[in-house]
Design a protein around this motif. Structure first.
Motif, mmCIF file in Angstrom:
data_model
loop_
_atom_site.group_PDB
_atom_site.id
_atom_site.type_symbol
_atom_site.label_atom_id
_atom_site.label_comp_id
_atom_site.label_asym_id
_atom_site.label_seq_id
_atom_site.Cartn_x
_atom_site.Cartn_y
_atom_site.Cartn_z
ATOM 1 N N SER A 57 0.773 -1.019 0.207
ATOM 2 C CA SER A 57 -0.074 0.014 0.008
ATOM 3 C C SER A 57 0.608 1.167 -0.085
ATOM 4 O O SER A 57 0.561 2.249 -0.555
ATOM 5 C CB SER A 57 -0.826 0.169 1.307
ATOM 6 O OG SER A 57 -1.744 -1.274 1.270
ATOM 7 N N THR A 58 2.097 1.145 0.492
ATOM 8 C CA THR A 58 2.605 2.445 0.812
ATOM 9 C C THR A 58 3.090 2.940 -0.553
ATOM 10 O O THR A 58 3.168 4.445 -0.415
ATOM 11 C CB THR A 58 4.115 2.091 1.754
ATOM 12 O OG1 THR A 58 3.699 1.251 2.716
ATOM 13 C CG2 THR A 58 4.526 3.509 2.140
ATOM 14 N N PRO A 59 3.630 2.337 -1.501
ATOM 15 C CA PRO A 59 4.120 3.154 -2.656
ATOM 16 C C PRO A 59 2.724 3.689 -3.495
ATOM 17 O O PRO A 59 3.163 4.453 -4.413
ATOM 18 C CB PRO A 59 5.053 2.090 -3.586
ATOM 19 C CG PRO A 59 4.948 1.008 -2.469
ATOM 20 C CD PRO A 59 3.922 1.092 -1.612
ATOM 21 N N GLY B 196 9.269 -0.585 0.736
ATOM 22 C CA GLY B 196 8.563 -0.425 2.066
ATOM 23 C C GLY B 196 9.163 -0.972 3.090
ATOM 24 O O GLY B 196 10.143 -1.672 2.907
ATOM 25 N N ILE B 197 8.559 -0.728 4.204
ATOM 26 C CA ILE B 197 9.207 -1.800 5.344
ATOM 27 C C ILE B 197 7.927 -2.434 5.907
ATOM 28 O O ILE B 197 6.827 -1.921 6.160
ATOM 29 C CB ILE B 197 9.796 -0.675 6.395
ATOM 30 C CG1 ILE B 197 10.359 -1.695 7.411
ATOM 31 C CG2 ILE B 197 8.874 0.328 6.872
ATOM 32 C CD1 ILE B 197 11.097 -0.701 8.865
ATOM 33 N N ARG C 235 -5.724 -8.480 3.420
ATOM 34 C CA ARG C 235 -6.701 -7.667 2.981
ATOM 35 C C ARG C 235 -6.500 -7.598 1.485
ATOM 36 O O ARG C 235 -7.550 -7.128 0.800
ATOM 37 C CB ARG C 235 -6.063 -5.872 3.558
ATOM 38 C CG ARG C 235 -4.883 -5.577 3.109
ATOM 39 C CD ARG C 235 -4.641 -4.180 3.946
ATOM 40 N NE ARG C 235 -3.494 -3.425 3.244
ATOM 41 C CZ ARG C 235 -2.223 -3.788 3.376
ATOM 42 N NH1 ARG C 235 -1.694 -4.765 4.168
ATOM 43 N NH2 ARG C 235 -1.333 -2.931 2.766
ATOM 44 N N LYS D 62 4.095 1.477 11.220
ATOM 45 C CA LYS D 62 5.241 1.329 10.860
ATOM 46 C C LYS D 62 6.395 1.858 11.849
ATOM 47 O O LYS D 62 7.580 1.872 11.559
ATOM 48 C CB LYS D 62 5.589 1.857 9.442
ATOM 49 C CG LYS D 62 4.599 1.272 8.455
ATOM 50 C CD LYS D 62 5.047 -0.188 8.195
ATOM 51 C CE LYS D 62 4.046 -0.824 7.202
ATOM 52 N NZ LYS D 62 4.210 -0.349 5.703
#
Ligand code: PGA
Length: 261
Positions: free
Chosen positions: A38-40, A133-134, A168, A203
């Motif tokens: 999801s982050t990017p 991402g992490i 999800r 995060k």
């Protein structure tokens, strides 16, 4: 490592898009390292928006390499990372599928998938900028805690926590594949610029461990501490537990304009 605490996810996306565009402007045949999750997505949306506005660089000569891929999904599954990257970014930028690479999860060729991907990366001349991402467990790509800090592309087993985090995208946690192919931490370290983006309080713990904790395979993202050119873009939530957050912000605000990221 340069850590840039930012107010919100959109600021992270704007700056991350600036970095990617800067690389492509300097080198029109750049090799981009792409991440899923999801982050990017806001960064990808920003790149697409600028491309459609006509303000972005040309992507005609760019090549892309994905960080990882699920093993065991039917070919063309919408949640495969190959399909996800095409849908979320590269199709809209006009980058043909033939220029977007990912580890090959074909069941009959798994044993050689890692070495074949390493060879392809090498042949392309390496990655100019790698978006990362992490994971909430500190993973980088799909290198879960305990991964060798020198590892190369190979098959890995996801932790239960990661499968729950990724449920999800699927109907249920049972549908999240157990196995993946992922660039190793040693592979990621070969990219010339690492761009880690982290948003949201979920995060915060993992980011603090990666940036300010000890270098340890127990927090795979701490391997970033070994790389000479790392940029971490974090929103308020993700930066919350960084002990030196105020200092990072002062450094960024006092940065000479010529220096860039
Ligand atoms: P997320 O995943 O961006 O969906 O939070 C990050 C990761 O697992 O590396």
């Amino acid at each position: 490592m340069e850590v840039v605490p930012l107010a919100g996810a959109q600021q992270v996306a704007t700056l991350a898009a600036d970095v990617v565009e800067g690389v492509v402007r300097r080198r029109p045949d750049a090799v981009l390292g792409l991440a899923t999750g999801s982050t990017p997505l806001p960064t990808y949306a920003e790149l697409i928006r600028r491309h459609r506005d006509g303000t972005g660089p040309g992507y005609g000569r760019v090549r892309c390499f994905n960080l990882d891929e699920y093993v065991g999904l039917p070919a063309g599954h919408p949640e495969s990372y190959r399909a996800t990257i095409a849908r979320e970014l590269t199709d809209a930028l006009g980058i043909p599928a033939s220029r977007v690479h990912g580890p090959d999860p074909s069941p009959d060729r798994l044993a050689t998938a890692g070495e074949r991907y390493e060879a392809a990366l090498q042949e392309a001349g390496g990655v100019d900028v790698q978006i990362l991402g992490i994971g909430t467990d500190g993973h980088l790509a799909f290198n879960e805690p305990g991964s060798s800090l020198a590892s190369l592309t190979r098959i890995k087993t996801l932790t239960e926590q990661t499968r729950e985090d990724n449920a999800r995208f699927f109907g249920s946690v049972e549908e999240v594949p157990q196995h993946v192919l992922t660039q190793g931490l040693g592979t990621i370290l070969r990219a010339r610029h690492l761009l880690l983006i982290a948003t949201g309080e979920g995060k915060a713990e993992a980011l603090a461990a990666a940036v300010e904790g000890p270098l340890s395979a127990s927090c795979p993202a701490s391997v970033l501490q070994l790389h000479p050119h790392v940029t971490v873009l974090a929103d308020d939530g993700a930066a919350k537990l960084l002990a030196r957050r105020d200092h990072y912000r002062e450094v960024y605000d006092a940065k000479p304009a010529w220096q860039g990221l």
